[in-house]
Design a protein around this motif. Structure first.
Motif, PDB file in Angstrom:
ATOM      1  N   LYS A 230       0.758  -0.938   0.314  1.00 53.99           N
ATOM      2  CA  LYS A 230      -0.269  -0.109   0.115  1.00 53.99           C
ATOM      3  C   LYS A 230       0.494   1.232  -0.003  1.00 53.99           C
ATOM      4  CE  LYS A 230      -3.424  -2.079   2.353  1.00 53.99           C
ATOM      5  NZ  LYS A 230      -4.089  -2.482   3.450  1.00 53.99           N
ATOM      6  N   PRO A 231       0.338   2.067  -0.526  1.00 53.90           N
ATOM      7  CA  PRO A 231       1.135   3.490  -0.830  1.00 53.90           C
ATOM      8  C   PRO A 231       1.539   3.765   0.771  1.00 53.90           C
ATOM      9  CG  PRO A 231      -1.098   3.832  -1.749  1.00 53.90           C
ATOM     10  CD  PRO A 231      -0.901   2.100  -1.265  1.00 53.90           C
ATOM     11  N   THR A 232       2.879   4.515   1.213  1.00 54.07           N
ATOM     12  CA  THR A 232       3.050   4.578   2.250  1.00 54.07           C
ATOM     13  C   THR A 232       3.401   5.510   2.822  1.00 54.07           C
ATOM     14  OG1 THR A 232       3.407   2.354   2.418  1.00 54.07           O
ATOM     15  CG2 THR A 232       4.838   3.596   4.485  1.00 54.07           C
ATOM     16  N   PHE A 233       3.011   6.401   3.824  1.00 54.03           N
ATOM     17  CA  PHE A 233       3.400   8.003   3.759  1.00 54.03           C
ATOM     18  C   PHE A 233       4.318   8.126   5.437  1.00 54.03           C
ATOM     19  CE2 PHE A 233       0.080   7.702   0.968  1.00 54.03           C
ATOM     20  CZ  PHE A 233       0.143   8.308   0.139  1.00 54.03           C
ATOM     21  N   LEU A 234       4.601   9.529   5.278  1.00 56.19           N
ATOM     22  CA  LEU A 234       5.446   9.859   6.410  1.00 56.19           C
ATOM     23  C   LEU A 234       4.789  10.888   6.806  1.00 56.19           C
ATOM     24  CD1 LEU A 234       8.000   9.631   8.835  1.00 56.19           C
ATOM     25  CD2 LEU A 234       9.221  11.040   6.862  1.00 56.19           C
ATOM     26  N   ILE A 235       4.877  10.987   7.993  1.00 59.43           N
ATOM     27  CA  ILE A 235       3.743  12.312   8.626  1.00 59.43           C
ATOM     28  C   ILE A 235       4.502  12.691   9.853  1.00 59.43           C
ATOM     29  CG2 ILE A 235       1.896  12.750   9.489  1.00 59.43           C
ATOM     30  CD1 ILE A 235       1.312  12.433   7.024  1.00 59.43           C
ATOM     31  N   LYS A 236       5.081  13.984   9.156  1.00 61.86           N
ATOM     32  CA  LYS A 236       5.937  15.050  10.339  1.00 61.86           C
ATOM     33  C   LYS A 236       5.300  16.115  11.284  1.00 61.86           C
ATOM     34  CE  LYS A 236       8.791  16.283   6.353  1.00 61.86           C
ATOM     35  NZ  LYS A 236       8.205  15.374   5.820  1.00 61.86           N
ATOM     36  N   LEU A 254      -2.021   4.678  11.009  1.00 61.18           N
ATOM     37  CA  LEU A 254      -1.047   4.890  11.445  1.00 61.18           C
ATOM     38  C   LEU A 254      -0.923   4.069  12.329  1.00 61.18           C
ATOM     39  CD1 LEU A 254      -0.217   7.857  11.315  1.00 61.18           C
ATOM     40  CD2 LEU A 254      -1.305   8.177  13.719  1.00 61.18           C
ATOM     41  N   LEU A 255       0.996   4.496  11.921  1.00 64.93           N
ATOM     42  CA  LEU A 255       1.990   4.071  13.160  1.00 64.93           C
ATOM     43  C   LEU A 255       1.778   5.386  14.104  1.00 64.93           C
ATOM     44  CD1 LEU A 255       1.819   1.256  11.071  1.00 64.93           C
ATOM     45  CD2 LEU A 255       4.469   1.197  11.534  1.00 64.93           C
ATOM     46  N   GLN A 256       1.708   5.660  14.686  1.00 66.39           N
ATOM     47  CA  GLN A 256       1.447   6.336  15.330  1.00 66.39           C
ATOM     48  C   GLN A 256       2.931   6.373  17.760  1.00 66.39           C
ATOM     49  OE1 GLN A 256      -2.702   6.516  16.713  1.00 66.39           O
ATOM     50  NE2 GLN A 256      -1.818   7.502  18.765  1.00 66.39           N
ATOM     51  N   VAL A 257       3.758   6.989  17.082  1.00 69.90           N
ATOM     52  CA  VAL A 257       4.242   7.626  18.768  1.00 69.90           C
ATOM     53  C   VAL A 257       4.058   8.293  19.153  1.00 69.90           C
ATOM     54  CG1 VAL A 257       6.969   6.634  17.380  1.00 69.90           C
ATOM     55  CG2 VAL A 257       5.477   8.983  17.463  1.00 69.90           C
ATOM     56  N   SER A 258       2.714   9.013  19.241  1.00 73.60           N
ATOM     57  CA  SER A 258       2.242   9.910  20.231  1.00 73.60           C
ATOM     58  C   SER A 258       0.521   9.747  20.420  1.00 73.60           C
ATOM     59  CB  SER A 258       3.282  11.638  19.863  1.00 73.60           C
ATOM     60  OG  SER A 258       2.154  12.001  19.296  1.00 73.60           O
ATOM     61  N   LYS A 259       0.359  11.101  20.986  1.00 70.20           N
ATOM     62  CA  LYS A 259      -1.034  11.187  21.051  1.00 70.20           C
ATOM     63  C   LYS A 259      -1.605  11.569  19.843  1.00 70.20           C
ATOM     64  CE  LYS A 259      -1.613   8.360  25.460  1.00 70.20           C
ATOM     65  NZ  LYS A 259      -2.781   7.616  24.537  1.00 70.20           N
ATOM     66  N   GLN A 260      -0.214  12.834  19.509  1.00 74.63           N
ATOM     67  CA  GLN A 260      -1.122  14.119  18.786  1.00 74.63           C
ATOM     68  C   GLN A 260      -2.038  13.807  18.167  1.00 74.63           C
ATOM     69  OE1 GLN A 260       1.638  16.569  16.929  1.00 74.63           O
ATOM     70  NE2 GLN A 260       3.282  14.315  16.815  1.00 74.63           N
ATOM     71  N   TYR A 261      -2.330  13.082  17.425  1.00 78.88           N
ATOM     72  CA  TYR A 261      -3.392  12.786  15.910  1.00 78.88           C
ATOM     73  C   TYR A 261      -4.172  11.600  16.785  1.00 78.88           C
ATOM     74  CZ  TYR A 261       0.779  14.252  13.584  1.00 78.88           C
ATOM     75  OH  TYR A 261       1.937  15.027  13.699  1.00 78.88           O
ATOM     76  N   ASP A 262      -4.736  11.288  18.635  1.00 81.75           N
ATOM     77  CA  ASP A 262      -5.531  10.735  18.554  1.00 81.75           C
ATOM     78  C   ASP A 262      -6.991  11.229  18.157  1.00 81.75           C
ATOM     79  OD1 ASP A 262      -3.772   8.838  19.559  1.00 81.75           O
ATOM     80  OD2 ASP A 262      -4.761   9.616  21.258  1.00 81.75           O
ATOM     81  N   ARG A 263      -7.321  12.480  18.276  1.00 80.27           N
ATOM     82  CA  ARG A 263      -9.002  12.952  17.618  1.00 80.27           C
ATOM     83  C   ARG A 263      -8.890  12.743  16.366  1.00 80.27           C
ATOM     84  NH1 ARG A 263      -9.990  17.906  21.211  1.00 80.27           N
ATOM     85  NH2 ARG A 263      -9.514  16.987  22.981  1.00 80.27           N
ATOM     86  N   VAL A 297      -4.459   3.171   2.528  1.00 84.37           N
ATOM     87  CA  VAL A 297      -2.499   3.319   3.144  1.00 84.37           C
ATOM     88  C   VAL A 297      -2.399   3.197   4.130  1.00 84.37           C
ATOM     89  CG1 VAL A 297      -3.310   5.161   0.701  1.00 84.37           C
ATOM     90  CG2 VAL A 297      -3.891   6.259   3.461  1.00 84.37           C
ATOM     91  N   ILE A 298      -0.648   4.060   4.579  1.00 83.74           N
ATOM     92  CA  ILE A 298      -0.305   3.514   5.689  1.00 83.74           C
ATOM     93  C   ILE A 298       0.052   4.934   6.163  1.00 83.74           C
ATOM     94  CG2 ILE A 298       1.619   2.351   6.876  1.00 83.74           C
ATOM     95  CD1 ILE A 298       0.868   0.040   5.332  1.00 83.74           C
ATOM     96  N   ALA A 299       0.102   5.507   7.027  1.00 80.31           N
ATOM     97  CA  ALA A 299       0.922   6.391   7.494  1.00 80.31           C
ATOM     98  C   ALA A 299       2.398   6.343   8.811  1.00 80.31           C
ATOM     99  CB  ALA A 299      -0.326   7.308   8.052  1.00 80.31           C
ATOM    100  N   ILE A 300       2.881   7.457   8.665  1.00 83.28           N
ATOM    101  CA  ILE A 300       4.116   6.509   9.870  1.00 83.28           C
ATOM    102  C   ILE A 300       4.533   7.807  10.516  1.00 83.28           C
ATOM    103  CG2 ILE A 300       6.644   6.018  10.601  1.00 83.28           C
ATOM    104  CD1 ILE A 300       6.664   4.181   7.887  1.00 83.28           C
ATOM    105  N   GLU A 301       3.999   7.953  12.074  1.00 88.45           N
ATOM    106  CA  GLU A 301       4.033   9.188  12.151  1.00 88.45           C
ATOM    107  C   GLU A 301       6.036   9.195  12.553  1.00 88.45           C
ATOM    108  OE1 GLU A 301       2.300   9.553  15.944  1.00 88.45           O
ATOM    109  OE2 GLU A 301       3.599  11.561  16.784  1.00 88.45           O
ATOM    110  N   ALA A 302       6.598  10.163  12.217  1.00 86.73           N
ATOM    111  CA  ALA A 302       7.867  10.598  12.232  1.00 86.73           C
ATOM    112  C   ALA A 302       8.417  10.371  13.767  1.00 86.73           C
ATOM    113  CB  ALA A 302       7.853  12.051  12.248  1.00 86.73           C
ATOM    114  N   PRO A 303       9.005   9.496  13.973  1.00 85.88           N
ATOM    115  CA  PRO A 303      10.004   8.835  15.796  1.00 85.88           C
ATOM    116  C   PRO A 303      10.831   9.842  15.835  1.00 85.88           C
ATOM    117  CG  PRO A 303      10.360   7.675  13.876  1.00 85.88           C
ATOM    118  CD  PRO A 303       9.415   7.776  13.175  1.00 85.88           C
ATOM    119  N   PRO A 304      10.686  10.390  17.091  1.00 83.58           N
ATOM    120  CA  PRO A 304      12.063  10.912  17.813  1.00 83.58           C
ATOM    121  C   PRO A 304      13.228  11.002  16.994  1.00 83.58           C
ATOM    122  CG  PRO A 304      11.510   9.424  19.029  1.00 83.58           C
ATOM    123  CD  PRO A 304      10.790   9.432  18.540  1.00 83.58           C
ATOM    124  N   GLU A 305      13.973  11.041  17.342  1.00 86.57           N
ATOM    125  CA  GLU A 305      15.480  11.180  15.978  1.00 86.57           C
ATOM    126  C   GLU A 305      16.588  11.422  17.381  1.00 86.57           C
ATOM    127  OE1 GLU A 305      16.273  13.008  11.976  1.00 86.57           O
ATOM    128  OE2 GLU A 305      14.563  13.733  12.216  1.00 86.57           O
TER     129      GLU A 305
END
Ligand code: TXA
Ligand code: MG
Length: 335
Positions: A230-236, A254-263, A297-305
């Motif tokens: 599936k199309p896979t996007f990096l979400i910053k 969404l592969l999420q690392v935070s709660k910021q997109y919970d709503r 589609v798949i979205a990947i929330e930008a993880p920490p760096e």
């Protein structure tokens, strides 16, 4: 043992490998598609099964550090410091090859990549076969690397028997270093063994050169790699997730690392760990789960760096999302 049955025990796997078959094996990083390095037909089969170009060389897996000297020549002293420290484990060293290594393994190059994996079944198997095993990751060319037996079966069905060894501990591929120079050592592929940890072992005499962005130094290093179907996007940021929601009517996993997109109204969420080692272990498994979800589609929330273990994870994420990298350009222009 029936050749077509998928699950094998250690003796069954060793017999098949000795008889020139290809077997999927567990390592601590990812599952490998293994063949005895002395059997050209088996090696050719590895390339054919993966649909891998013949000039993309394979890594040789050994079970004893000193076997390095059978397959490599002109080995710099510092390589022994590294192998003493990191082997068995996820570090691959590229060295000048010895005459014992066939051109099929090296894709015609004069260098060879060697590592000693730490998975106990891989080590026992190599001893039982009595020869090193060449093994690329056990996925079709460009696909997501497998970290569980079921992933290998979903790639190859019954064509490839699997020695089951549970879930891989590290979860992303080994760090590869070019150790052909006696004065410096170049990171060709980043992994969970970081440039800093290599430098700590070597001290300041040997220069460590970090992986170049978009490096072409590793033959077969592809910009697009480790890709779901599936199309896979990096979400910053918020704007990017909102644009994706508009475009795909919320049909997003969404592969999420935070709660910021919970709503945000999304079809599915996979919570990712915020510790780098746990994230690496979960990454390919989670991508596969997202790929088989009902989302479009798949979205990947930008993880920490924060540290360089994250660099290896970022490297994989960037390759998994390379095809959609320009997706949000017009947002940047508009804001
Ligand atoms: O963790 C790993 O390294 C896993 C497990 C199964 O051991 N293996 C793995 O293999 O990731 P593969 O084939 O998917 O990736 C091996 C990489 C390729 O990018 C290849 O080009 C590079 O190693 N490589 C192999 N031989 C090389 C050489 N002589 N010089 C430079 N790069 C080499
Ligand atoms: Mg691979």
């Amino acid at each position: 043992m029936n050749k077509l049955s998928c699950a094998l025990d250690l003796d069954g796997a060793a017999q098949l490998l000795k008889a020139g078959h290809v077997v999927a094996i567990p390592t601590e990083t990812v599952y490998g598609l293994a063949a005895d390095i002395s059997q050209d037909h088996a090696l050719e089969n590895v390339f054919a099964l993966k649909s891998r170009p013949l000039n993309h060389p394979l890594i040789i897996h050994i079970a004893q550090p000193l076997r390095l000297q059978d397959y490599a020549i002109n080995i710099p002293e510092y390589v022994y410091q590294l192998t003493d420290h990191f082997w068995p484990g996820p570090l691959t060293v590229v060295l000048q090859k010895s005459a014992k290594v066939s051109d099929i393994v090296t894709g015609g190059q004069s260098s060879v990549a060697i590592r000693m994996p730490s998975h106990p079944l891989a080590l026992k198997l190599i001893e039982l076969v009595g020869a090193p095993l060449a093994a690329p990751s056990a996925n079709r060319f460009g696909h997501i690397s497998p970290t569980q037996p079921a992933h290998v079966i979903s790639e190859f069905g019954e064509k490839v028997p699997v020695l089951e060894g549970g879930e891989c501990d590290v979860g992303i591929e080994s760090t590869i270093i070019d150790a052909t120079s006696h004065s410096c050592c170049k990171i060709l592929r980043s992994g969970m063994i970081t440039p800093e940890s290599i430098q700590n072992v070597l001290g300041s005499e040997i220069q460590i050169m970090a992986q170049q962005k978009d490096s072409k130094q590793v033959p077969g290093a592809l910009k697009h790699h480790y890709e779901p179907s599936k199309p896979t996007f990096l979400i910053k940021n918020q704007a990017e997730i909102d644009q994706l929601i508009n475009q795909y009517q919320q049909s997003i996993c969404l592969l999420q690392v935070s709660k910021q997109y919970d709503r945000r109204p999304l079809k599915q969420r996979i919570m990712m760990p915020i510790n780098s080692e746990a994230y690496a272990k979960a990454y390919y498994r989670s991508l596969r789960e997202a790929d088989s979800s009902s989302a479009q589609v798949i979205a990947i929330e930008a993880p920490p760096e924060q540290d360089s273990q994250w660099h290896a994870i970022w490297d994989r994420i960037q390759r998994s999302t390379a095809r959609t990298a320009n997706f949000c350009l017009h947002i940047d222009k508009a804001t």
